[in-house]
Write an enzyme that holds these catalytic residues in place. Structure first.
Site, PDB file in Angstrom:
ATOM      1  N   TYR A  59      42.138  46.270  48.264  1.00 46.10           N
ATOM      2  CA  TYR A  59      41.312  45.587  47.261  1.00 46.10           C
ATOM      3  C   TYR A  59      39.960  45.173  47.857  1.00 46.10           C
ATOM      4  CZ  TYR A  59      39.437  41.898  44.287  1.00 46.10           C
ATOM      5  OH  TYR A  59      38.597  41.110  43.526  1.00 46.10           O
ATOM      6  N   ARG A  87      32.454  48.825  45.609  1.00 39.93           N
ATOM      7  CA  ARG A  87      31.889  48.483  44.295  1.00 39.93           C
ATOM      8  C   ARG A  87      30.497  47.883  44.463  1.00 39.93           C
ATOM      9  NH1 ARG A  87      35.180  44.349  40.458  1.00 39.93           N
ATOM     10  NH2 ARG A  87      35.346  43.196  42.409  1.00 39.93           N
ATOM     11  N   TYR A 121      32.979  33.239  46.264  1.00 38.30           N
ATOM     12  CA  TYR A 121      34.204  33.003  47.029  1.00 38.30           C
ATOM     13  C   TYR A 121      33.877  32.947  48.517  1.00 38.30           C
ATOM     14  CZ  TYR A 121      37.587  34.057  43.206  1.00 38.30           C
ATOM     15  OH  TYR A 121      38.361  34.053  42.073  1.00 38.30           O
ATOM     16  N   GLU A 151      48.470  38.043  35.600  1.00 34.52           N
ATOM     17  CA  GLU A 151      47.054  37.886  35.250  1.00 34.52           C
ATOM     18  C   GLU A 151      46.911  38.260  33.780  1.00 34.52           C
ATOM     19  OE1 GLU A 151      44.120  39.193  38.193  1.00 34.52           O
ATOM     20  OE2 GLU A 151      43.131  40.328  36.602  1.00 34.52           O
ATOM     21  N   ARG A 195      33.312  35.502  34.820  1.00 32.37           N
ATOM     22  CA  ARG A 195      34.628  35.126  34.266  1.00 32.37           C
ATOM     23  C   ARG A 195      34.796  35.602  32.825  1.00 32.37           C
ATOM     24  NH1 ARG A 195      37.923  34.178  38.514  1.00 32.37           N
ATOM     25  NH2 ARG A 195      36.853  32.864  40.031  1.00 32.37           N
TER      26      ARG A 195
HETATM   27  C1  3EB Z   1      40.460  36.042  40.615  1.00 34.44           C
HETATM   28  O1  3EB Z   1      40.323  35.114  39.820  1.00 34.44           O
HETATM   29  C2  3EB Z   1      41.545  37.006  40.326  1.00 34.44           C
HETATM   30  O2  3EB Z   1      37.642  42.029  41.396  1.00 34.44           O
HETATM   31  O3  3EB Z   1      36.930  42.558  39.402  1.00 34.44           O
HETATM   32  C3  3EB Z   1      40.102  38.854  38.426  1.00 34.44           C
HETATM   33  C4  3EB Z   1      39.198  39.573  37.647  1.00 34.44           C
HETATM   34  C5  3EB Z   1      40.221  39.142  39.774  1.00 34.44           C
HETATM   35  C6  3EB Z   1      38.397  40.583  38.224  1.00 34.44           C
HETATM   36  C7  3EB Z   1      37.642  41.889  40.166  1.00 34.44           C
HETATM   37  C8  3EB Z   1      39.417  40.144  40.328  1.00 34.44           C
HETATM   38  C9  3EB Z   1      38.508  40.858  39.573  1.00 34.44           C
HETATM   39  O4  3EB Z   1      39.766  36.175  41.633  1.00 34.44           O
HETATM   40  C10 3EB Z   1      41.200  38.414  40.634  1.00 34.44           C
END
Ligand code: 3EB
Length: 338
Positions: A159, A166, A218, A331, A231
């Protein structure tokens, strides 16, 4: 897959009326039916099948998602716009466009590109180059499905390699900000990367969740390159919210390890926080199609029962998929119409 749930088409009745009232955002529904019939309906921009049992179609608007559904039969997800749709292929990419909206999809074999990082970079480069020449260049929503998403330790996890590729491949396509997104692991072979998107000729409005650190901020522990997504996205026209993959993440940390009901509860709290953040009324309804990605097939019955109780009448497509953090069990993503 083991448990099976009712057909979802019974849960989306009434959508035609909403459409006639002049909805501008693509209408997303879960339907029964074969690709030929669904693609022949006026305004069909895309139709998505799920899993190895899905029907096949050579139409460039058809995509078979590499995730197994827990429903029998698996529904087809249909996107419809108000106007004529044109479609075609461009290299390895397939696309369709109508009424200011664009669907584009690419599927790449990692064996041809050398691992998850470079395959993601190639996919995003191809999508970016295509979008650059289109009036519908504002990406609202993007989905990413890759094999063995949690394989590898630390920064070598697949990932995290995907996140690096990406970011490298997207160039300045998302200079205005990232789209809403989902990234989920499939079990259809490591080598297969699927990326598909919805774009528009107008920019949408990004929505963040005040309970969560924005993904692109993050801290280092989650990888060298933070995930690039918003989000949620309020679509141009303001009549729909596209909701990213949402899990039990609070701040930047995963909450409730090994506790499925608590993760589900936290996920619903995050979804509600997003609706509030977008200025929408609380709650999901019969016209808010969601997807629940479940890591362990043995958890599907629990997830289904929980969501039926907490989101009665909401169409939830249940899929077997791995979440990008190995401690997360479930999820949810989807749509909420105003
Ligand atoms: C998170 O909240 C969960 O890498 O595109 C959620 C939605 C998550 C999209 C992405 C990853 C992605 O981090 C993981």
């Amino acid at each position: 897959m083991t448990p099976s749930y009712p057909r979802l088409d019974s849960m989306v009745q009434g959508c035609e009326n909403v459409r006639l009232a002049g909805r501008r955002a693509p209408l997303v529904t879960y339907r029964a039916g074969d690709p030929v019939t669904l693609l022949a309906e006026p305004g069909t921009l895309a139709a998505l099948g799920f899993g190895s049992g899905a029907p096949a179609s050579a139409d460039s608007r058809w995509l078979t998602i590499a995730l197994e559904s827990f429903h029998a039969p698996a529904p087809v997800e249909v996107w419809q716009v108000e106007g004529p749709v044109s479609h075609g292929r461009d290299g390895e990419l397939r696309w369709s466009a109508g009424a200011g909206w664009l669907f584009a999809a690419i599927e790449l074999d990692e064996a041809m590109h050398g691992g998850p990082r470079d395959t993601a970079a190639a996919a995003y480069r191809a999508l970016g180059a295509f979008l650059h020449a289109r009036p519908e260049r504002h990406v609202q929503r993007i989905w990413n499905y890759l094999g063995a998403i949690n394989q590898g330790e630390g920064d070598a996890e697949r990932y995290k390699a995907f996140c690096e590729g990406r970011a490298a491949g997207m160039g300045d396509v998302f200079a205005d900000g990232f789209p809403a997104a989902t990234a989920i692991g499939h079990h259809a072979g490591h080598a297969h990367l699927q990326v598909y998107l919805l774009a528009c000729d107008k920019a949408g409005q990004r929505v963040e969740n005040p309970r969560q650190v924005s993904a692109w901020r993050y801290p280092r522990q989650y990888g060298r390159t933070p995930p690039s997504f918003a989000r949620a996205m309020a679509l141009p026209g303001g009549d729909a919210l596209a909701i990213s993959g949402t899990a039990a993440v609070v701040g930047h940390a995963s909450a409730h390890q090994n506790d499925l009901p608590a993760q589900l509860d936290e996920t619903l709290t995050n979804l509600e926080a997003l609706l509030t953040s977008a200025g929408m009324a609380a709650g999901f309804d019969t016209q808010s199609p969601l997807k629940a990605y479940v890591r362990h097939p043995g958890d599907a019955a629990t997830v289904h029962a929980f969501l039926q109780q907490r989101l009665p009448g909401v169409p939830v497509l249940m899929l077997h998929g791995d979440i990008c953090r190995s401690e997360l069990l479930v999820e949810i993503d989807g749509w909420r119409y105003a």
